[in-house]
Design a protein around this motif. Structure first.
Motif, PDB file in Angstrom:
ATOM      1  N   VAL A  61       0.853  -1.189   0.000  1.00 41.78           N
ATOM      2  CA  VAL A  61       0.000   0.000   0.000  1.00 41.78           C
ATOM      3  C   VAL A  61       0.890   1.241   0.000  1.00 41.78           C
ATOM      4  O   VAL A  61       1.941   1.270   0.628  1.00 41.78           O
ATOM      5  N   ILE A  62       0.446   2.272  -0.719  1.00 40.64           N
ATOM      6  CA  ILE A  62       1.137   3.566  -0.733  1.00 40.64           C
ATOM      7  C   ILE A  62       0.188   4.608  -0.164  1.00 40.64           C
ATOM      8  O   ILE A  62      -0.912   4.813  -0.687  1.00 40.64           O
ATOM      9  N   ILE A  63       0.594   5.264   0.915  1.00 44.62           N
ATOM     10  CA  ILE A  63      -0.224   6.260   1.603  1.00 44.62           C
ATOM     11  C   ILE A  63       0.516   7.588   1.584  1.00 44.62           C
ATOM     12  O   ILE A  63       1.667   7.673   2.027  1.00 44.62           O
ATOM     13  N   GLY A  64      -0.141   8.636   1.074  1.00 45.54           N
ATOM     14  CA  GLY A  64       0.476   9.953   0.996  1.00 45.54           C
ATOM     15  C   GLY A  64       0.527  10.647   2.346  1.00 45.54           C
ATOM     16  O   GLY A  64       0.064  10.125   3.368  1.00 45.54           O
ATOM     17  N   ASP A  65       1.071  11.853   2.358  1.00 44.12           N
ATOM     18  CA  ASP A  65       1.186  12.645   3.583  1.00 44.12           C
ATOM     19  C   ASP A  65      -0.193  13.067   4.104  1.00 44.12           C
ATOM     20  O   ASP A  65      -1.138  13.241   3.326  1.00 44.12           O
ATOM     21  N   PHE A  66      -0.281  13.252   5.423  1.00 45.99           N
ATOM     22  CA  PHE A  66      -1.460  13.824   6.093  1.00 45.99           C
ATOM     23  C   PHE A  66      -2.733  12.980   5.928  1.00 45.99           C
ATOM     24  O   PHE A  66      -3.838  13.491   6.015  1.00 45.99           O
ATOM     25  N   VAL A  67      -2.586  11.693   5.725  1.00 42.74           N
ATOM     26  CA  VAL A  67      -3.722  10.772   5.613  1.00 42.74           C
ATOM     27  C   VAL A  67      -4.111  10.287   7.003  1.00 42.74           C
ATOM     28  O   VAL A  67      -3.265  10.120   7.881  1.00 42.74           O
ATOM     29  N   HIS A  68      -5.412  10.027   7.187  1.00 43.00           N
ATOM     30  CA  HIS A  68      -5.906   9.436   8.441  1.00 43.00           C
ATOM     31  C   HIS A  68      -6.658   8.149   8.091  1.00 43.00           C
ATOM     32  O   HIS A  68      -7.666   8.189   7.394  1.00 43.00           O
ATOM     33  N   ILE A  69      -6.149   7.036   8.573  1.00 44.50           N
ATOM     34  CA  ILE A  69      -6.835   5.747   8.482  1.00 44.50           C
ATOM     35  C   ILE A  69      -7.511   5.533   9.837  1.00 44.50           C
ATOM     36  O   ILE A  69      -6.855   5.296  10.843  1.00 44.50           O
TER      37      ILE A  69
END
Length: 203
Positions: A127-135
């Motif tokens: 998985v690739i998650i960018g900056d400032f993401v909230h899971i």
């Protein structure tokens, strides 16, 4: 260690820092009505001494977290990972990100800066998650998913393998995402449907 923010999200970050034996030097917040949090005094003014310390931003709102990050002169701390979280050694996590209790992050995943991987969430392989993401809590991001900057994946949401989520997207709690989602979309339901587009002031 400096914590910027003294609301509910800060309380969890305080617990995570305690779990890994990190010392908390100061907690700061712009709201001068806030005096204490979990026994810590809340400061409201930034001194030169405070600016020299490593910091983490304890603000749940992705857009505000980004704006605050651009205003601070502190060095941001390495990723903070609760001792109960399971994180693959083959995962890359950037500075300022926090991985909350019982979260799972599997192999070959890349997580950007200042993200929140919240309680009991699952981020699968590649998985690739960018900056400032909230899971959010108990959300499941399955393999080979890509999530753009600033997006918020709601509590209990599920994203099936290979889906691409754009930037500054909001996925409602409990939604099941089976198709790619464009930037700024707000999506709810099972299967997820776009109900509107958010124009977010994300700097």
């Amino acid at each position: 260690m400096i914590i910027y923010g003294a609301s509910g999200h800060a309380k969890v970050i305080i617990d995570v820092l305690k779990s890994i034996g990190k010392e908390i030097d100061h907690i700061l917040d712009d709201d001068r009505s806030l005096k204490k949090i979990l026994g810590f005094d809340v400061k409201h003014d930034i001194s030169q001494d405070i600016e020299k310390l490593d910091a983490i931003i304890a603000i749940g709102n992705n857009s505000i977290r980004k704006n605050v990050s651009k205003k601070l002169s502190n060095n941001f701390c390495e990723a903070i990972i609760d001792k109960s979280a399971v994180v693959s050694k083959d995962t890359e996590i950037q500075y300022g990100t926090v991985v909350m209790p019982n979260a799972i992050v599997n192999s070959s995943t890349s997580i950007g800066a200042h993200c929140i991987i919240n309680t009991n969430s699952v981020v699968e392989h590649d998985v690739i998650i960018g900056d400032f993401v909230h899971i959010s809590p108990s959300a499941t991001v399955t393999g080979n998913v890509k999530i753009g900057e600033g997006s918020h994946i709601g509590a209990g949401a599920v994203i099936i393998p290979g889906v691409k989520i754009g930037e500054w997207v909001t996925i409602g709690a409990g939604s099941v995402i089976i198709n790619d989602i464009p930037d700024h979309a707000v999506v709810v339901g099972n299967p997820g449907k776009i109900i509107k587009y958010n124009k977010i002031d994300n700097g």
